[in-house]
Scaffold this active site. Structure first.
Site, PDB file in Angstrom:
ATOM      1  CG  LEU A  10      -2.002  -1.146   1.223  1.00 36.24           C
ATOM      2  CD1 LEU A  10      -2.955  -0.976   2.400  1.00 36.24           C
ATOM      3  CD2 LEU A  10      -2.767  -1.272  -0.086  1.00 36.24           C
ATOM      4  CB  SER A  11       4.391   2.023  -0.704  1.00 39.92           C
ATOM      5  OG  SER A  11       4.584   1.285  -1.895  1.00 39.92           O
TER       6      SER A  11
ATOM      7  N   GLY B 249      -0.419   1.739  -3.724  1.00 35.59           N
ATOM      8  CA  GLY B 249      -1.744   1.199  -3.989  1.00 35.59           C
ATOM      9  C   GLY B 249      -2.754   1.640  -2.940  1.00 35.59           C
TER      10      GLY B 249
ATOM     11  CB  ALA C 120       4.955  -5.402  -6.237  1.00 35.12           C
TER      12      ALA C 120
ATOM     13  CB  THR D  13       7.787  -0.463 -18.744  1.00 37.13           C
ATOM     14  OG1 THR D  13       7.618   0.852 -19.287  1.00 37.13           O
ATOM     15  CG2 THR D  13       9.229  -0.610 -18.298  1.00 37.13           C
TER      16      THR D  13
ATOM     17  CE1 TYR E 181       8.906   1.474 -13.974  1.00 35.95           C
ATOM     18  CE2 TYR E 181       8.828   2.703 -16.034  1.00 35.95           C
ATOM     19  CZ  TYR E 181       8.310   1.731 -15.194  1.00 35.95           C
ATOM     20  OH  TYR E 181       7.208   1.015 -15.588  1.00 35.95           O
TER      21      TYR E 181
ATOM     22  CG  ASN F 292       1.592   6.113 -23.076  1.00 42.70           C
ATOM     23  OD1 ASN F 292       2.568   5.622 -23.619  1.00 42.70           O
ATOM     24  ND2 ASN F 292       1.624   7.300 -22.522  1.00 42.70           N
TER      25      ASN F 292
ATOM     26  CG  LEU G 118      -1.877  13.570 -21.914  1.00 41.69           C
ATOM     27  CD1 LEU G 118      -1.477  14.959 -21.449  1.00 41.69           C
ATOM     28  CD2 LEU G 118      -1.498  13.357 -23.381  1.00 41.69           C
TER      29      LEU G 118
ATOM     30  NE  ARG H  54       5.366   9.355 -25.371  1.00 44.36           N
ATOM     31  CZ  ARG H  54       6.205  10.044 -26.142  1.00 44.36           C
ATOM     32  NH1 ARG H  54       6.064  10.032 -27.463  1.00 44.36           N
ATOM     33  NH2 ARG H  54       7.183  10.739 -25.605  1.00 44.36           N
TER      34      ARG H  54
END
Length: 320
Positions: free
Chosen positions: A35-36, A38, A72, A115, A139, A168, A186, A217
């Site tokens: 839950l940091s 989420g 996560a 990603t 990242y 995206n 966005l 995008r």
């Protein structure tokens, strides 16, 4: 056939929608989230919830699980530049602990949330999976490191894994949509302007080599994305690591997104022109041919207005 799956990060945006799809398909779902980033209310009804960290996955993972869907991760590009150690510790170190827990428990199926940031600034578009991986921030580098880690795990220990490289993600699915804090995507940012919660939307550069000068995008509906994860579970083969891009294969410019929000919401959306941001490629569009061929994935919600309308309905429900 129904199974039991651990969904790490299942209280976040994409994880919650995937967890809901798993439940609707008749599977047993256990969500693990610290839950940091989420939200407890993001965990779908019907899923079991463990408030905990992926570093400690061995406490809960056992042979009763048929697989893991792993979401996560910290995902703020700007933050990763100023706090790279946070991204290495969680995204890479946490995944290493998760893989060890899976190996010990004999859980040999994994779908990983990767990603498009692994590619960096592409040499060609649409981007295919064989394109060079040159991430431009920690990242993207952390996600690429995990992909390499999974490849080794599959070869050495028989893990069956699929990495899905998103472009995206947007839209909403019923009660589940974007609620990042801070928000950096966005479409929800433009919707905040339409709601009157933000004065204007910043357009970062209008001199790119694109039809209207703004960045282009590839937007994919979160429900289409979720369906790809369920297909990936079926496609995961022991000893193999499959990597697939997920996108529409079509691009929309920043100005097209803004205009679509105006049309869908009926609200004015003032724009403010701002300087280009460093590291923003002009065009990022996926080739999703591998996902279509190897997963049997056929996204059905490619219409930008439909994606925006679903996101707007979710944003209005939250505001109400």
């Amino acid at each position: 056939m129904s199974g039991k799956y651990l969904v790490t990060g299942g209280a976040g945006y994409v994880g919650s929608v995937v967890a809901q799809h798993l439940l609707e398909a008749g599977h047993e779902v256990v969500v693990l989230d610290n839950l940091s980033t989420g939200f407890r209310e993001g965990v779908p009804a019907g899923a079991s919830f463990i408030e905990g960290d992926i570093h400690d996955a061995a406490k809960w993972l056992d042979a009763s699980f048929d697989g893991v869907l792993h979401f996560a991760a910290f995902s703020q590009v700007g933050e990763s530049v100023v706090q790279p150690e946070k991204y290495w510790a969680n995204n890479v170190g946490g995944t290493m602990a998760l893989l060890e827990a899976m190996r010990t428990a004999g859980v040999r199926r994994l779908v990983f949330s990767s990603t498009a940031a692994t590619y960096g600034e592409p040499d060609q578009v649409p981007i295919v999976e064989t394109a060079p991986t040159k991430p431009t921030n920690p990242y993207g580098a952390s996600k690429l490191a995990v992909d390499h880690m999974i490849t080794g795990e599959a070869a050495a220990h028989g893990l069956g894994a699929v990495s899905l490289r998103y472009f995206n993600v947007a839209g909403a699915y019923g009660e589940y949509g974007e609620r990042h804090d801070p928000e950096s995507h966005l479409i929800p940012l433009v919707l905040q302007v339409a709601q009157g919660r933000r004065d204007a939307i910043s357009v970062f550069g209008d001199d790119y080599p694109t039809p209207d000068g703004t960045c282009v995008r590839d937007y994919i509906h979160v429900a289409d994305l979720a369906e790809a994860h369920l297909l990936a579970l079926d496609a995961a083969a022991p000893g193999e690591h499959l990597i697939c891009n997920l996108g529409n294969g079509n691009g929309f410019s920043v100005r097209e997104v803004v205009e679509t929000v105006r049309r869908v919401t009926g609200h004015p959306v003032p724009e403010v022109l701002a300087p280009r941001r460093g590291g923003d490629p002009a065009v990022l569009v996926a080739s999703a041919g591998a996902a279509r061929e190897k997963l049997g994935w056929n996204p059905s919600r490619a219409d930008l207005a439909g994606i925006v309308a679903d996101a707007w309905e979710f944003a209005q429900r939250r505001a109400g």
